[in-house]
Design an enzyme around this catalytic site. Structure first.
Site, mmCIF file in Angstrom:
data_model
loop_
_atom_site.group_PDB
_atom_site.id
_atom_site.type_symbol
_atom_site.label_atom_id
_atom_site.label_comp_id
_atom_site.label_asym_id
_atom_site.label_seq_id
_atom_site.Cartn_x
_atom_site.Cartn_y
_atom_site.Cartn_z
ATOM 1 N N ASP A 8 0.874 -1.158 0.000
ATOM 2 C CA ASP A 8 0.000 0.000 0.000
ATOM 3 C C ASP A 8 0.928 1.229 0.000
ATOM 4 O O ASP A 8 2.115 1.107 0.328
ATOM 5 C CB ASP A 8 -0.838 -0.058 1.294
ATOM 6 C CG ASP A 8 -1.694 1.155 1.482
ATOM 7 O OD1 ASP A 8 -2.416 1.526 0.549
ATOM 8 O OD2 ASP A 8 -1.639 1.756 2.579
ATOM 9 N N LEU A 9 0.413 2.401 -0.380
ATOM 10 C CA LEU A 9 1.290 3.583 -0.463
ATOM 11 C C LEU A 9 1.162 4.470 0.794
ATOM 12 O O LEU A 9 2.083 4.544 1.612
ATOM 13 C CB LEU A 9 0.945 4.383 -1.732
ATOM 14 C CG LEU A 9 1.766 5.635 -2.000
ATOM 15 C CD1 LEU A 9 3.236 5.328 -2.158
ATOM 16 C CD2 LEU A 9 1.251 6.337 -3.265
ATOM 17 N N ASP A 10 -0.008 5.097 0.932
ATOM 18 C CA ASP A 10 -0.202 6.023 2.058
ATOM 19 C C ASP A 10 -0.203 5.260 3.382
ATOM 20 O O ASP A 10 -1.019 4.371 3.585
ATOM 21 C CB ASP A 10 -1.528 6.774 1.865
ATOM 22 C CG ASP A 10 -1.840 7.698 3.021
ATOM 23 O OD1 ASP A 10 -0.899 8.193 3.659
ATOM 24 O OD2 ASP A 10 -3.030 7.918 3.294
ATOM 25 N N THR A 16 1.016 10.459 3.263
ATOM 26 C CA THR A 16 0.308 11.506 2.499
ATOM 27 C C THR A 16 -0.976 11.923 3.212
ATOM 28 O O THR A 16 -1.596 12.906 2.819
ATOM 29 C CB THR A 16 -0.040 11.025 1.067
ATOM 30 O OG1 THR A 16 -0.554 9.691 1.129
ATOM 31 C CG2 THR A 16 1.182 11.053 0.167
ATOM 32 N N LYS A 44 -8.551 7.197 5.632
ATOM 33 C CA LYS A 44 -7.341 6.456 5.268
ATOM 34 C C LYS A 44 -7.679 5.196 4.474
ATOM 35 O O LYS A 44 -8.485 4.381 4.912
ATOM 36 C CB LYS A 44 -6.524 6.111 6.516
ATOM 37 C CG LYS A 44 -5.902 7.361 7.118
ATOM 38 C CD LYS A 44 -4.932 7.042 8.236
ATOM 39 C CE LYS A 44 -4.282 8.326 8.740
ATOM 40 N NZ LYS A 44 -3.468 8.105 9.929
ATOM 41 N N SER A 113 -2.364 0.611 -4.478
ATOM 42 C CA SER A 113 -2.872 1.795 -3.777
ATOM 43 C C SER A 113 -4.206 2.253 -4.350
ATOM 44 O O SER A 113 -4.464 2.110 -5.540
ATOM 45 C CB SER A 113 -1.842 2.934 -3.913
ATOM 46 O OG SER A 113 -2.402 4.163 -3.537
ATOM 47 N N ALA A 114 -5.039 2.852 -3.488
ATOM 48 C CA ALA A 114 -6.313 3.428 -3.935
ATOM 49 C C ALA A 114 -6.108 4.779 -4.615
ATOM 50 O O ALA A 114 -7.015 5.299 -5.268
ATOM 51 C CB ALA A 114 -7.230 3.612 -2.729
ATOM 52 N N LYS A 144 -10.775 -1.335 -1.637
ATOM 53 C CA LYS A 144 -10.516 -2.243 -0.519
ATOM 54 C C LYS A 144 -11.685 -2.081 0.462
ATOM 55 O O LYS A 144 -12.154 -0.961 0.631
ATOM 56 C CB LYS A 144 -9.201 -1.857 0.191
ATOM 57 C CG LYS A 144 -7.977 -1.908 -0.725
ATOM 58 C CD LYS A 144 -6.787 -1.201 -0.065
ATOM 59 C CE LYS A 144 -5.645 -1.014 -1.048
ATOM 60 N NZ LYS A 144 -4.514 -0.242 -0.524
ATOM 61 N N GLU A 168 0.185 -3.379 4.665
ATOM 62 C CA GLU A 168 -0.976 -2.487 4.739
ATOM 63 C C GLU A 168 -1.091 -1.791 6.090
ATOM 64 O O GLU A 168 -0.795 -2.393 7.113
ATOM 65 C CB GLU A 168 -2.259 -3.313 4.554
ATOM 66 C CG GLU A 168 -2.960 -3.151 3.241
ATOM 67 C CD GLU A 168 -3.528 -1.774 2.939
ATOM 68 O OE1 GLU A 168 -3.659 -0.937 3.856
ATOM 69 O OE2 GLU A 168 -3.823 -1.518 1.784
ATOM 70 N N ASP A 169 -1.547 -0.524 6.058
ATOM 71 C CA ASP A 169 -1.753 0.197 7.322
ATOM 72 C C ASP A 169 -3.235 0.339 7.673
ATOM 73 O O ASP A 169 -3.556 0.811 8.760
ATOM 74 C CB ASP A 169 -1.128 1.601 7.264
ATOM 75 C CG ASP A 169 -1.912 2.527 6.366
ATOM 76 O OD1 ASP A 169 -2.243 2.103 5.232
ATOM 77 O OD2 ASP A 169 -2.220 3.653 6.784
HETATM 78 P P1 B16 Z 1 -6.328 10.111 -4.360
HETATM 79 P P2 B16 Z 1 -3.541 4.260 -0.149
HETATM 80 C C1 B16 Z 1 -5.300 6.282 -0.281
HETATM 81 O O1 B16 Z 1 -3.993 5.796 -0.430
HETATM 82 C C2 B16 Z 1 -5.361 7.233 0.909
HETATM 83 O O2 B16 Z 1 -5.072 6.526 2.114
HETATM 84 C C3 B16 Z 1 -6.739 7.819 1.008
HETATM 85 O O3 B16 Z 1 -6.814 8.715 2.095
HETATM 86 C C4 B16 Z 1 -7.083 8.538 -0.294
HETATM 87 O O4 B16 Z 1 -8.400 9.068 -0.259
HETATM 88 C C5 B16 Z 1 -6.946 7.539 -1.450
HETATM 89 O O5 B16 Z 1 -5.640 7.005 -1.474
HETATM 90 C C6 B16 Z 1 -7.255 8.174 -2.801
HETATM 91 O O6 B16 Z 1 -6.280 9.136 -3.101
HETATM 92 O O7 B16 Z 1 -7.282 11.220 -4.061
HETATM 93 O O8 B16 Z 1 -4.902 10.548 -4.503
HETATM 94 O O9 B16 Z 1 -6.788 9.299 -5.556
HETATM 95 O O10 B16 Z 1 -3.485 4.098 1.352
HETATM 96 O O11 B16 Z 1 -4.534 3.332 -0.828
HETATM 97 O O12 B16 Z 1 -2.175 4.218 -0.793
HETATM 98 MG MG MG Z 2 -2.809 3.117 3.369
#
Ligand code: B16
Ligand code: MG
Length: 215
Positions: A8-10, A16, A44, A113-114, A144, A168-169
């Site tokens: 996962d990224l964030d 972020t 998150k 990542s989302a 997810k 994953e966090d």
């Molecule tokens: P964006 P992850 C997620 O990242 C964030 O945790 C979440 O807060 C955010 O809304 C989502 O990405 C979408 O991000 O607006 O940049 O498309 O944890 O899946 O890496």
């Molecule tokens: Mg995350």
């Protein structure tokens, strides 16, 4: 046998969430209500439009779809002003080192990542070349805890999910990993991530030895 690690990224590679928070708080302010850090916890791992729905729920506001799209776009423009200034020193402790170790050991790597901004973030952090495959919010339709993002990653790597480990966090991310038939290492608190096979405080605590014990 472990053949791939999916990240996962964030919250795993970089924080972020703090930039998402500033940008969403600005939108809430425009709409006339407070959006706290505690509210932000609910965003998150959640997609951009689902995040907006949570924010509007907090503010007790209902809007038509086209107005929601304008707000989500505006939030992203604001978020991007932070993202475009990110530096490699914002990589979370141990993340780069662990990715390099995996490559040396011949273990494949993927991002799951989302975020639709994942490519921009990895480029800013100079990490793009350490991922064999990148699956982000632009390639997935289901959020997810649906396993789609991780299954697509394993498929692109041509590796059976049973040989994959996810980092994953977020609780929904752990559930997605398990639904994909993968092992999961939680990054954060053992209370919140109790379904993970192992929980560590950060990638600086991960070693190849710990990985091999997960088989
Ligand atoms: P964006 P992850 C997620 O990242 C964030 O945790 C979440 O807060 C955010 O809304 C989502 O990405 C979408 O991000 O607006 O940049 O498309 O944890 O899946 O890496
Ligand atoms: Mg995350």
């Amino acid at each position: 046998m472990i053949k791939a690690c999916l990240f996962d990224l964030d919250g795993v590679i970089v924080d972020t969430a703090k930039y998402h928070y500033i940008a969403w708080r600005e939108i809430a302010k425009e709409l006339g209500f407070d959006f706290t850090e505690q509210h932000n916890e609910r965003l998150k791992g959640v997609s951009r439009m689902a995040s907006l729905d949570i924010l509007l729920e907090v503010g007790g506001i209902q809007l038509p779809q086209h107005e929601k799209e304008i707000l989500a776009h505006r939030k992203n423009e604001h978020y991007l002003t932070f993202i475009l200034n990110m530096q490699p020193d914002e990589i979370l402790p141990g993340a780069k080192n662990f990715l390099e170790t995996l490559h040396q050991q011949g273990i494949a790597t993927a991002l799951g990542s989302a975020s639709k901004n994942a490519m921009t973030i990895l480029d800013r952090l100079q990490l793009t070349s350490l991922f064999d495959v990148i699956i982000d919010g632009n390639q997935t339709a289901k959020a997810k805890p649906d396993p789609e993002v991780f299954l697509k990653g394993a498929d692109a790597l041509n590796i059976n999910p049973k040989h994959c480990i996810v980092f994953e966090d977020a609780e929904a991310g752990v559930e997605a990993a398990l639904a994909a038939g993968m092992k999961c290492v939680g990054i954060g608190s053992p209370e919140i991530l109790s379904k993970a096979h192992l929980v560590v405080s950060g990638l600086d605590k991960m070693t190849i030895d710990l990985l091999s014990k997960l088989q």
